[in-house]
Design a protein around this motif. Structure first.
Motif, PDB file in Angstrom:
ATOM      1  N   TRP A  75       0.796  -1.116   0.067  1.00  0.00           N
ATOM      2  CA  TRP A  75       0.230  -0.234  -0.065  1.00  0.00           C
ATOM      3  C   TRP A  75       0.616   1.256   0.083  1.00  0.00           C
ATOM      4  N   PRO A  76       2.477   1.459   0.347  1.00  0.00           N
ATOM      5  CA  PRO A  76       3.024   2.000   0.497  1.00  0.00           C
ATOM      6  C   PRO A  76       3.301   3.749  -1.138  1.00  0.00           C
ATOM      7  N   LEU A  77       3.079   2.274  -2.021  1.00  0.00           N
ATOM      8  CA  LEU A  77       3.586   3.032  -3.989  1.00  0.00           C
ATOM      9  C   LEU A  77       2.113   3.044  -3.730  1.00  0.00           C
ATOM     10  N   VAL A  78       0.871   3.156  -3.028  1.00  0.00           N
ATOM     11  CA  VAL A  78      -0.219   3.543  -4.420  1.00  0.00           C
ATOM     12  C   VAL A  78      -0.621   5.198  -2.998  1.00  0.00           C
ATOM     13  N   VAL A  79      -0.225   4.874  -2.252  1.00  0.00           N
ATOM     14  CA  VAL A  79      -1.274   5.854  -0.674  1.00  0.00           C
ATOM     15  C   VAL A  79       0.275   7.012  -1.267  1.00  0.00           C
ATOM     16  N   VAL A  80       1.366   7.106  -0.773  1.00  0.00           N
ATOM     17  CA  VAL A  80       2.299   7.966  -0.629  1.00  0.00           C
ATOM     18  C   VAL A  80       2.431   8.852  -1.982  1.00  0.00           C
ATOM     19  N   PRO A  81       2.044   8.048  -3.104  1.00  0.00           N
ATOM     20  CA  PRO A  81       1.850   9.398  -4.051  1.00  0.00           C
ATOM     21  C   PRO A  81       0.760  10.349  -4.171  1.00  0.00           C
ATOM     22  N   ARG A 279      -6.854  16.427  -8.761  1.00  0.00           N
ATOM     23  CA  ARG A 279      -6.504  15.854  -9.933  1.00  0.00           C
ATOM     24  C   ARG A 279      -5.625  14.913 -10.060  1.00  0.00           C
ATOM     25  N   PRO A 280      -4.571  16.051  -8.534  1.00  0.00           N
ATOM     26  CA  PRO A 280      -3.133  15.633  -8.490  1.00  0.00           C
ATOM     27  C   PRO A 280      -2.939  14.594  -8.308  1.00  0.00           C
ATOM     28  N   ALA A 281      -4.544  13.795  -7.046  1.00  0.00           N
ATOM     29  CA  ALA A 281      -4.371  12.917  -6.242  1.00  0.00           C
ATOM     30  C   ALA A 281      -4.623  11.722  -7.010  1.00  0.00           C
ATOM     31  N   ALA A 282      -5.288  11.510  -8.011  1.00  0.00           N
ATOM     32  CA  ALA A 282      -5.741  11.046  -8.711  1.00  0.00           C
ATOM     33  C   ALA A 282      -5.187  10.488  -9.683  1.00  0.00           C
ATOM     34  N   GLY A 283      -3.175  11.712 -10.179  1.00  0.00           N
ATOM     35  CA  GLY A 283      -2.327  11.219 -10.671  1.00  0.00           C
ATOM     36  C   GLY A 283      -1.571  10.883 -10.298  1.00  0.00           C
ATOM     37  N   GLY A 284      -2.021  10.429  -8.939  1.00  0.00           N
ATOM     38  CA  GLY A 284      -1.060   9.983  -7.807  1.00  0.00           C
ATOM     39  C   GLY A 284      -1.403   8.585  -8.104  1.00  0.00           C
ATOM     40  N   LEU A 285      -2.014   8.239  -7.708  1.00  0.00           N
ATOM     41  CA  LEU A 285      -2.839   6.849  -7.422  1.00  0.00           C
ATOM     42  C   LEU A 285      -2.543   6.572  -9.067  1.00  0.00           C
ATOM     43  N   LEU A 286      -3.312   6.634 -10.277  1.00  0.00           N
ATOM     44  CA  LEU A 286      -2.239   5.966 -11.130  1.00  0.00           C
ATOM     45  C   LEU A 286      -0.861   6.149 -11.372  1.00  0.00           C
ATOM     46  N   VAL A 287       0.336   6.935 -11.152  1.00  0.00           N
ATOM     47  CA  VAL A 287       1.177   6.604 -10.954  1.00  0.00           C
ATOM     48  C   VAL A 287       2.027   4.984  -9.788  1.00  0.00           C
ATOM     49  N   GLY A 288       1.010   5.551  -8.452  1.00  0.00           N
ATOM     50  CA  GLY A 288       1.509   4.552  -7.232  1.00  0.00           C
ATOM     51  C   GLY A 288       0.838   3.055  -8.257  1.00  0.00           C
ATOM     52  N   LEU A 289      -0.426   3.148  -9.317  1.00  0.00           N
ATOM     53  CA  LEU A 289       0.102   1.643  -9.672  1.00  0.00           C
ATOM     54  C   LEU A 289       0.552   1.371 -10.810  1.00  0.00           C
ATOM     55  N   LEU A 290       0.815   1.813 -11.373  1.00  0.00           N
ATOM     56  CA  LEU A 290       1.990   1.809 -12.413  1.00  0.00           C
ATOM     57  C   LEU A 290       3.390   0.813 -11.000  1.00  0.00           C
ATOM     58  N   LEU A 292       3.312  -0.818  -8.818  1.00  0.00           N
ATOM     59  CA  LEU A 292       2.746  -2.306  -8.642  1.00  0.00           C
ATOM     60  C   LEU A 292       3.603  -2.619  -9.338  1.00  0.00           C
ATOM     61  N   ILE A 293       3.882  -1.849 -10.932  1.00  0.00           N
ATOM     62  CA  ILE A 293       4.275  -3.427 -11.627  1.00  0.00           C
ATOM     63  C   ILE A 293       5.747  -3.291 -11.698  1.00  0.00           C
ATOM     64  N   THR A 294       6.054  -2.021 -11.122  1.00  0.00           N
ATOM     65  CA  THR A 294       7.536  -2.127 -11.164  1.00  0.00           C
ATOM     66  C   THR A 294       8.459  -0.811 -10.356  1.00  0.00           C
ATOM     67  N   PRO A 295       8.530  -0.217  -8.910  1.00  0.00           N
ATOM     68  CA  PRO A 295       8.855   0.774  -8.417  1.00  0.00           C
ATOM     69  C   PRO A 295       9.927   1.719  -9.284  1.00  0.00           C
ATOM     70  N   GLN A 296      10.536   1.088 -10.432  1.00  0.00           N
ATOM     71  CA  GLN A 296      11.499   2.115 -11.077  1.00  0.00           C
ATOM     72  C   GLN A 296      10.255   3.447 -12.028  1.00  0.00           C
ATOM     73  N   VAL A 297       9.805   3.575 -12.042  1.00  0.00           N
ATOM     74  CA  VAL A 297       8.629   4.118 -12.209  1.00  0.00           C
ATOM     75  C   VAL A 297       8.867   5.399 -11.222  1.00  0.00           C
ATOM     76  N   LEU A 298       9.024   5.175 -10.326  1.00  0.00           N
ATOM     77  CA  LEU A 298       9.034   6.288  -9.622  1.00  0.00           C
ATOM     78  C   LEU A 298      10.147   7.342  -9.381  1.00  0.00           C
ATOM     79  N   SER A 299      10.140   8.421  -8.521  1.00  0.00           N
ATOM     80  CA  SER A 299      11.370   9.324  -8.284  1.00  0.00           C
ATOM     81  C   SER A 299      11.656   9.699 -10.492  1.00  0.00           C
ATOM     82  N   ALA A 300      12.783  10.728 -10.248  1.00  0.00           N
ATOM     83  CA  ALA A 300      13.393  10.682 -11.031  1.00  0.00           C
ATOM     84  C   ALA A 300      14.218  10.351 -12.251  1.00  0.00           C
TER      85      ALA A 300
END
Length: 589
Positions: A75-81, A279-290, A292-300
């Motif tokens: 859940w942190p991967l989704v909730v934090v963004p 909208r930013p929270a919704a965007g954060g939710l979608l990025v968090g779902l991605l 979950l597939i691979t954390p390599q999409v996070l940050s820079a």
């Protein structure tokens, strides 16, 4: 001792006026070094805060690199963004001043290098809310914005002239990029190509000095060096250039698609019906779902870049990560987060280069190593999205330490730049200006054109006549030779048309003179607005094929406020253009 203090103060003030006087080159160099040193501090402070947030929120080691860490799927991967999106909304609403924030490119192009330091701080905080919470955005926006904002504030306090202000803002950005990548040449040419928009002998020493000062400062504080090992490159043949050029074309096309994807995401978010604050929270939710597939999409993407370049990765995994990272970046920027695409474009380009190495090694074994192609792809993709082919070439040279690869990178960068310019015409930042209605294509100083407005050029002593007047009454009111043209208005003073006095008088001797003044109406739809610049006015004169046009208050009320002739417009435009050219020649000399 007290009686010597006034004399000492006087001497210090005299020295300050002499060294930091308007146009003093030594003073500008010292200011550039100061701006570079402060940029190095800014980069270390902002990156340190972001690393601390990653440690607190995700439990990774300090400066370990969030995208390269082995994070547990949960859940942190989704909730934090999502929390980052909510914090972004709070920061946006806490900013009192409304309107767009001026970045270094816009400041140098339109406002003579003047930036708001307060707005720059808000950008930095918003960028930390995105990158620090794991959203797919780099910190380069915060680095350059705050560093250039500090430099601009320093220049305003010292009352520098316009061109020196632009150079000092470039010093701030040069220092930021040099400190971020440990690459002073990259930082310097980033400033020349993207922030200042030109290279002069006068700006060379301050900008390079700023980049070196920032690099030394960041090196002393953090000790971290951004290095990529591509192996030993012995000789470059003509065959090696071919895959580099092909990679440049591929990266240009994919870079354009990524930029279009970001804007399409923004438009989709606007049409979705979601409230702006959500909208930013919704965007954060979608990025968090991605994630979950691979954390390599996070940050820079610093950790992900080293992870994929230093290990053997299957081709399907490289393609999948490219798609997910591009989508995460588009969702992050498109949903309202602050951040840059600088490092994201480097990661995407590295993935493209390493993916191309798989079929290339199958076709021509031993031609170029996968890390070498990854570095070439990084630079080519960076040129497509950010711009600056020389800056990206120096980046490849400085992070690899291999001079032969610079030739291949330059070939790929020039190809990428050419394809983007011919097919798209914008970098990511200048295209966003275009979508806002701005005509900025680079950081070249066009602010003087904005200042040369129709409202400043027009004459206010104009002659008007009511639309209901007859031709005979008109001839009596405006004898031949009294004026060349008269503006016709309605009963409310709104613009109707332009009429020629000689034409109406010549009609009096005709066999059947016109009985209505409307027969002489010309240019009913051709009007100028006071906010138009001289270039726009000259274009309208050419289109309408007339020597003068009426200036109205706006397109709704059309209240006549002045008259502007083509000859006066072109004369003033030429005078200002010659003045700018003389200024540039003086700077070069």
């Amino acid at each position: 001792m007290k009686r010597y203090r006034p004399a000492l103060t006087i001497r210090l003030n005299w020295l300050r006026r002499r060294v930091f006087s308007r146009g003093n080159e030594i003073g500008l160099i010292l200011l550039g070094i100061a701006a570079g040193g402060m940029a190095g501090l800014v980069v270390c402070a902002v990156s340190g805060l972001s690393s601390l947030m990653h440690t607190l929120l995700y439990g990774v080691g300090f400066a370990e690199g969030l995208s390269g860490a082995d994070l547990a799927r949960g859940w942190p991967l989704v909730v934090v963004p999502v929390c980052g999106g909510l914090l972004t909304v709070v920061l946006v609403h806490l900013r009192r001043r409304r309107g767009s924030i001026i970045d270094p490119i816009e400041a140098n192009a339109l406002y003579g290098g003047r930036m708001s330091l307060t707005d720059s701080i808000w950008v930095t905080l918003q960028n930390l809310a995105s990158n620090g919470f794991g959203l797919s955005a780099g910190l380069e926006a915060a680095y350059t914005q705050l560093s250039s904002g500090i430099a601009s504030k320093l220049g305003v306090k010292l009352k520098l002239r316009r061109e020196d202000m632009r150079v000092l803002v470039g010093c701030g950005s040069a220092g930021a990029i040099a400190a971020a990548f440990g690459a002073p040449l990259t930082g310097a040419f980033y400033a020349f190509e993207l922030i200042i928009g030109t290279y002069t002998s006068r700006s060379l020493i301050p900008v390079v000095s700023a980049a070196i000062a920032a690099w030394l400062c960041a090196r002393a504080m953090s000790g971290q060096i951004f290095v990529i090992d591509v192996g030993k490159l012995w000789g470059i043949s003509a065959l090696d250039v071919m895959p580099a050029v092909m990679l440049g074309v591929i990266c240009a096309v994919l870079g354009i698609l990524v930029m279009i994807g970001v804007v399409r995401t923004e438009r989709l978010a606007a049409r979705s019906g979601l409230p702006v604050w959500l909208r930013p929270a919704a965007g954060g939710l979608l990025v968090g779902l991605l994630a979950l597939i691979t954390p390599q999409v996070l940050s820079a993407g610093h950790g992900a870049l080293h992870l994929n370049l230093e290990h053997d990765v299957a081709l399907p995994a490289l393609i999948l990560l490219f798609v997910l990272k591009a989508a995460a970046s588009a969702l992050t920027i498109g949903s309202g987060f602050r951040g840059g695409l600088f490092f994201a474009s480097l990661l995407l380009g590295g993935l493209v280069g390493k993916a191309l190495a798989v079929p290339l090694d199958w076709l021509v074994p031993g031609m170029l190593s996968a890390p070498a192609l990854a570095v070439i792809g990084m630079s080519a993709f960076g040129v497509a999205v950010i711009g600056g082919p020389l800056a990206m070439t120096f980046l490849a040279l400085e992070v690899t330490g291999e001079f032969p690869i610079a030739v291949l990178v330059l070939a790929a960068a020039m190809t990428s730049s050419l394809v983007v310019r011919q097919s798209f015409g914008y970098s990511f930042s200048t295209w966003r200006f275009h979508l806002r209605g701005e005509t900025i294509r680079s950081a070249h100083d066009v602010g003087w054109i904005r200042n040369l407005t129709v409202g400043r050029l027009m004459r206010r002593d104009l002659r008007t006549a009511p639309a209901a007047i007859s031709p005979d009454e008109f001839r009596r009111s405006f004898p031949l030779g009294s004026t060349q043209r008269v503006i016709v208005t309605d009963q409310d003073g709104a613009y109707v048309a332009m009429v020629s006095v000689p034409e109406i008088h010549a009609d009096a001797s005709a066999a059947e003179p016109s009985q209505q003044l409307s027969a002489f109406f010309r240019h009913q739809g051709d009007i100028l607005l006071p906010g138009m610049n001289a270039r726009q006015a000259a274009s309208l004169f050419e289109t309408s094929q007339t020597e003068a046009l009426a200036v109205v208050s706006d397109r709704i009320e059309r209240r006549v406020i002045g008259l502007l002739s083509e000859a006066h417009t072109l004369r003033r435009y030429s005078e200002e253009l010659d003045k700018q050219r003389r200024t540039m020649i003086g700077l070069v000399e």
